[in-house]
Design an enzyme around this catalytic site. Structure first.
Site, PDB file in Angstrom:
ATOM      1  N   CYS A  56       0.844  -1.197   0.000  1.00  0.00           N
ATOM      2  CA  CYS A  56       0.000   0.000   0.000  1.00  0.00           C
ATOM      3  C   CYS A  56       0.883   1.253   0.000  1.00  0.00           C
ATOM      4  O   CYS A  56       1.832   1.352   0.780  1.00  0.00           O
ATOM      5  CB  CYS A  56      -0.913  -0.005   1.241  1.00  0.00           C
ATOM      6  SG  CYS A  56      -2.004   1.425   1.267  1.00  0.00           S
ATOM      7  N   CYS A  60       0.725   4.781   6.883  1.00  0.00           N
ATOM      8  CA  CYS A  60       0.107   4.650   8.208  1.00  0.00           C
ATOM      9  C   CYS A  60       1.071   3.895   9.150  1.00  0.00           C
ATOM     10  O   CYS A  60       1.420   2.734   8.873  1.00  0.00           O
ATOM     11  CB  CYS A  60      -1.212   3.899   8.098  1.00  0.00           C
ATOM     12  SG  CYS A  60      -2.249   4.523   6.758  1.00  0.00           S
ATOM     13  N   CYS A  63       0.441   0.223  10.334  1.00  0.00           N
ATOM     14  CA  CYS A  63      -0.044  -0.812   9.410  1.00  0.00           C
ATOM     15  C   CYS A  63       1.063  -1.640   8.768  1.00  0.00           C
ATOM     16  O   CYS A  63       1.980  -1.107   8.130  1.00  0.00           O
ATOM     17  CB  CYS A  63      -0.896  -0.160   8.322  1.00  0.00           C
ATOM     18  SG  CYS A  63      -1.661  -1.407   7.241  1.00  0.00           S
ATOM     19  N   CYS A 100     -16.872  -8.429   5.862  1.00  0.00           N
ATOM     20  CA  CYS A 100     -16.146  -7.180   5.581  1.00  0.00           C
ATOM     21  C   CYS A 100     -14.901  -7.481   4.762  1.00  0.00           C
ATOM     22  O   CYS A 100     -14.098  -8.325   5.152  1.00  0.00           O
ATOM     23  CB  CYS A 100     -15.695  -6.518   6.885  1.00  0.00           C
ATOM     24  SG  CYS A 100     -17.035  -6.240   8.025  1.00  0.00           S
ATOM     25  N   CYS A 131     -19.685  -5.248   3.748  1.00  0.00           N
ATOM     26  CA  CYS A 131     -18.940  -4.040   4.111  1.00  0.00           C
ATOM     27  C   CYS A 131     -17.630  -4.093   3.343  1.00  0.00           C
ATOM     28  O   CYS A 131     -17.040  -5.170   3.221  1.00  0.00           O
ATOM     29  CB  CYS A 131     -18.671  -4.037   5.619  1.00  0.00           C
ATOM     30  SG  CYS A 131     -17.654  -2.638   6.147  1.00  0.00           S
ATOM     31  N   CYS A 191     -19.217   3.104   8.512  1.00  0.00           N
ATOM     32  CA  CYS A 191     -18.511   2.441   9.613  1.00  0.00           C
ATOM     33  C   CYS A 191     -17.217   3.231   9.777  1.00  0.00           C
ATOM     34  O   CYS A 191     -16.396   3.271   8.863  1.00  0.00           O
ATOM     35  CB  CYS A 191     -18.226   0.990   9.218  1.00  0.00           C
ATOM     36  SG  CYS A 191     -17.105   0.147  10.356  1.00  0.00           S
ATOM     37  N   ARG A 263     -17.905  -1.351  17.963  1.00  0.00           N
ATOM     38  CA  ARG A 263     -17.237  -2.643  17.736  1.00  0.00           C
ATOM     39  C   ARG A 263     -15.914  -2.750  18.504  1.00  0.00           C
ATOM     40  O   ARG A 263     -15.030  -1.902  18.335  1.00  0.00           O
ATOM     41  CB  ARG A 263     -16.985  -2.874  16.248  1.00  0.00           C
ATOM     42  CG  ARG A 263     -16.314  -4.220  16.002  1.00  0.00           C
ATOM     43  CD  ARG A 263     -16.181  -4.558  14.534  1.00  0.00           C
ATOM     44  NE  ARG A 263     -17.469  -4.626  13.885  1.00  0.00           N
ATOM     45  CZ  ARG A 263     -17.701  -4.193  12.663  1.00  0.00           C
ATOM     46  NH1 ARG A 263     -16.742  -3.671  11.951  1.00  0.00           N
ATOM     47  NH2 ARG A 263     -18.902  -4.289  12.137  1.00  0.00           N
TER      48      ARG A 263
HETATM   49  N1  SAM Z   1      -6.578   0.786   3.133  1.00  0.00           N
HETATM   50  C1  SAM Z   1      -7.855   1.058   3.634  1.00  0.00           C
HETATM   51  C2  SAM Z   1      -7.859   2.165   4.661  1.00  0.00           C
HETATM   52  O1  SAM Z   1      -6.858   2.426   5.291  1.00  0.00           O
HETATM   53  O2  SAM Z   1      -8.931   2.752   4.841  1.00  0.00           O
HETATM   54  C3  SAM Z   1      -8.537  -0.152   4.221  1.00  0.00           C
HETATM   55  C4  SAM Z   1      -7.761  -1.167   5.005  1.00  0.00           C
HETATM   56  S1  SAM Z   1      -7.045  -0.594   6.537  1.00  0.00           S
HETATM   57  C5  SAM Z   1      -6.045  -1.956   6.994  1.00  0.00           C
HETATM   58  C6  SAM Z   1      -8.432  -0.560   7.659  1.00  0.00           C
HETATM   59  C7  SAM Z   1      -8.203  -0.116   9.073  1.00  0.00           C
HETATM   60  O3  SAM Z   1      -7.514  -1.107   9.814  1.00  0.00           O
HETATM   61  C8  SAM Z   1      -7.352   1.112   9.299  1.00  0.00           C
HETATM   62  O4  SAM Z   1      -8.059   2.284   9.100  1.00  0.00           O
HETATM   63  C9  SAM Z   1      -6.962   0.970  10.755  1.00  0.00           C
HETATM   64  O5  SAM Z   1      -7.884   1.646  11.577  1.00  0.00           O
HETATM   65  C10 SAM Z   1      -7.034  -0.534  10.990  1.00  0.00           C
HETATM   66  N2  SAM Z   1      -5.708  -1.087  11.280  1.00  0.00           N
HETATM   67  C11 SAM Z   1      -4.704  -1.294  10.397  1.00  0.00           C
HETATM   68  N3  SAM Z   1      -3.615  -1.809  11.001  1.00  0.00           N
HETATM   69  C12 SAM Z   1      -3.923  -1.918  12.314  1.00  0.00           C
HETATM   70  C13 SAM Z   1      -3.214  -2.372  13.455  1.00  0.00           C
HETATM   71  N4  SAM Z   1      -1.949  -2.781  13.363  1.00  0.00           N
HETATM   72  N5  SAM Z   1      -3.840  -2.358  14.642  1.00  0.00           N
HETATM   73  C14 SAM Z   1      -5.126  -1.930  14.738  1.00  0.00           C
HETATM   74  N6  SAM Z   1      -5.839  -1.490  13.694  1.00  0.00           N
HETATM   75  C15 SAM Z   1      -5.253  -1.475  12.496  1.00  0.00           C
HETATM   76 FE1  SF4 Z   2      -2.759   1.245   3.400  1.00  0.00          FE
HETATM   77 FE2  SF4 Z   2      -2.699   0.070   5.765  1.00  0.00          FE
HETATM   78 FE3  SF4 Z   2      -2.945   2.688   5.627  1.00  0.00          FE
HETATM   79 FE4  SF4 Z   2      -5.010   1.102   4.842  1.00  0.00          FE
HETATM   80  S1  SF4 Z   2      -4.189   1.312   6.894  1.00  0.00           S
HETATM   81  S2  SF4 Z   2      -4.186   2.917   3.804  1.00  0.00           S
HETATM   82  S3  SF4 Z   2      -3.831  -0.623   4.018  1.00  0.00           S
HETATM   83  S4  SF4 Z   2      -1.161   1.502   4.940  1.00  0.00           S
END
Ligand code: SAM
Ligand code: SF4
Ligand code: DTB
Length: 324
Positions: A56, A60, A63, A100, A131, A191, A263
Site C-alpha cells: 500500500c 500509516c 499498518c 467485511c 462491508c 462504519c 465494535r
Molecule cells: N486501506 C484502507 C484504509 O486504510 O482505509 C482499508 C484497510 S485498513 C487496513 C483498515 C483499518 O484497519 C485502518 O483504518 C486501521 O484503523 C485498521 N488497522 C490497520 N492496522 C492496524 C493495526 N496494526 N492495529 C489496529 N488497527 C489497524
Molecule cells: Fe494502506 Fe494500511 Fe494505511 Fe489502509 S491502513 S491505507 S492498508 S497503509
C-alpha cells in the site's frame, strides 16, 4: 444515523469530563445508555477478509501493509470473486451476519471497483450483509458501490485531527472526512472509528470520539481498535495503553453515540477475557469473529464461542435493536 434526540455538538471538555468520571460511574452510565437502545446480551458478528494484501502506498505508522515499512507479510493481489464467495459461505456457516472485505489501496481505480462490485453481489447472494474498506472514494465510486448493493463502507479517522500527522503523512484528516461525506451522501451506512494505543493522549481519544459524534450523522458502526503491534512498523514497541483506559474509551463512545454499533475491533487476541467482558459491559456490541483479521491474528473461534457462553452473549438479531 439521524434522530433529533442524538447530539452532534459535543465539546472536548464535556467528553474529557466523562473520561474522568470514577470508573464505576462511567460504566454504569454507559450500560444504562446501552440498555435503552439494545439488548445488552446480543453481539453483532462480522468476519473480515483481506481481498488485496500489502504494497500500500500510504504510510500509516500502525499498518503492516504499508510499502514504507518492512513488516513480514504475504503480499497478495486482488482475489477472485469465486475465492471471496467461498470465504463468505464459510463465514456464514460459522455464524457471521456481515462480511467485511479490506483492500490495501490508497484509493481504488474504476477497474478495481468493477471486481469489488461483483464481490459484493456474490457475498449478498450468500445471504450476508456486506462491508468494504478500500481507501479514499470519489462520489461516483460510492454511488457505484451502493448500486451494487453494498451495505457499509468502513473508513476510519483513526485518531484526533491534532495527532493525525504523527501517524500518517501521505493523506490528511480532511481527506478522510471528504470520503466519509461521499459515502454518507450516496446513502451507504458509515462504519468509522479508530485505534487506541498509538502513543496518543487521552485528549486525542476524546477528540477522535468528538469528531465521530459531531459528524452530520453518527456512524452506524464505530470500530474501536486496540493497536496490534507488528514488528517492522514504526509503532512497534510503543507503550501500550492501560486496558482500563481502553474500556473507558468504549464507554465514552457508547454514551456519545448511543444508537451506533460500537465494535470491539482489532486487539482482542492480546486482551484478557476479563477486559473483553468489561468492554461488553461498557457498551461494545459488535466484534470481528474468525481466526484472522486482515493480516494479523484474532482469537480462535472456539475461544470466542466459549467466551460467549461464559458471558451469556448471543448473536444479534433484528429485534435486539430498539427503535429510536
Ligand atoms: N486501506 C484502507 C484504509 O486504510 O482505509 C482499508 C484497510 S485498513 C487496513 C483498515 C483499518 O484497519 C485502518 O483504518 C486501521 O484503523 C485498521 N488497522 C490497520 N492496522 C492496524 C493495526 N496494526 N492495529 C489496529 N488497527 C489497524
Ligand atoms: Fe494502506 Fe494500511 Fe494505511 Fe489502509 S491502513 S491505507 S492498508 S497503509
Ligand atoms: C477496522 O476498524 N479494523 C479492521 C477493519 N476495520 C478493516 C482491520 C483491523 C486490522 C488489524 C491489522 C491487520 O490484521 O492487518
Amino acid at each position: 444515523m439521524s434522530s433529533t434526540s442524538l447530539r452532534h455538538d459535543w465539546q472536548t471538555d464535556e467528553i474529557l469530563a466523562l473520561f474522568e468520571l470514577p470508573f464505576n460511574d462511567l460504566l454504569f452510565q454507559a450500560q444504562q445508555m446501552h440498555r435503552r437502545h439494545f439488548n445488552p446480551n446480543a453481539v453483532q458478528i462480522s468476519t473480515l477478509l483481506s481481498i488485496k494484501t500489502g504494497h500500500c502506498p500510504e504510510d500509516c505508522a500502525y499498518c503492516p501493509q504499508s510499502v514504507h515499512h518492512d513488516a513480514e507479510l504475504e503480499i497478495e493481489s486482488l482475489l477472485s470473486v469465486e475465492e471471496v464467495r467461498q470465504k463468505a459461505r464459510q463465514a456464514k456457516a460459522s455464524g457471521a451476519s456481515r462480511f467485511c472485505m479490506g483492500a490495501a489501496w490508497k484509493k481504488p481505480n474504476d477497474r478495481n471497483l468493477e471486481v469489488v462490485e461483483a464481490m459484493v453481489r456474490a457475498v449478498r447472494e450468500e445471504g450476508l450483509e456486506t462491508c468494504v474498506t478500500l481507501g479514499m472514494l470519489e462520489a461516483h465510486q460510492a454511488e457505484r458501490l451502493r448500486d451494487a448493493g453494498l451495505d457499509y463502507y468502513n473508513h476510519n479517522i483513526d485518531t484526533s485531527p491534532e495527532y493525525y500527522g504523527k501517524i500518517i503523512t501521505t493523506r490528511t484528516f480532511e481527506d478522510r472526512l471528504e470520503t466519509l461525506g461521499h459515502v454518507r451522501e450516496a446513502g451507504l451506512k458509515v462504519c468509522s472509528g479508530g485505534i487506541i494505543g498509538m502513543g496518543e493522549h487521552r485528549t486525542d481519544r476524546a477528540r477522535m470520539l468528538q469528531s465521530l459524534a459531531n459528524l452530520p450523522e453518527h456512524p452506524h458502526s464505530v470500530p474501536i481498535n486496540q493497536l496490534v503491534q507488528v514488528e517492522g512498523t514504526p509503532l512497534h514497541g510503543v507503550d501500550p495503553t492501560d486496558p482500563l483506559e481502553f474500556v473507558r474509551t468504549i464507554a465514552v463512545a457508547r454514551i456519545l453515540m448511543p444508537q451506533s454499533m460500537v465494535r470491539l475491533s482489532a486487539g482482542r487476541e492480546a486482551m484478557s477475557e476479563a477486559v473483553q467482558a468489561l468492554c461488553f459491559f461498557a457498551g461494545a456490541n459488535s466484534i470481528f469473529y474468525g481466526e484472522k483479521l486482515l493480516t494479523t491474528d484474532n482469537p480462535e473461534t472456539a475461544a470466542d464461542q466459549a467466551l460467549f457462553t461464559k458471558l451469556g452473549l448471543t448473536p444479534m438479531q433484528e429485534d435486539d435493536i430498539a427503535c429510536c
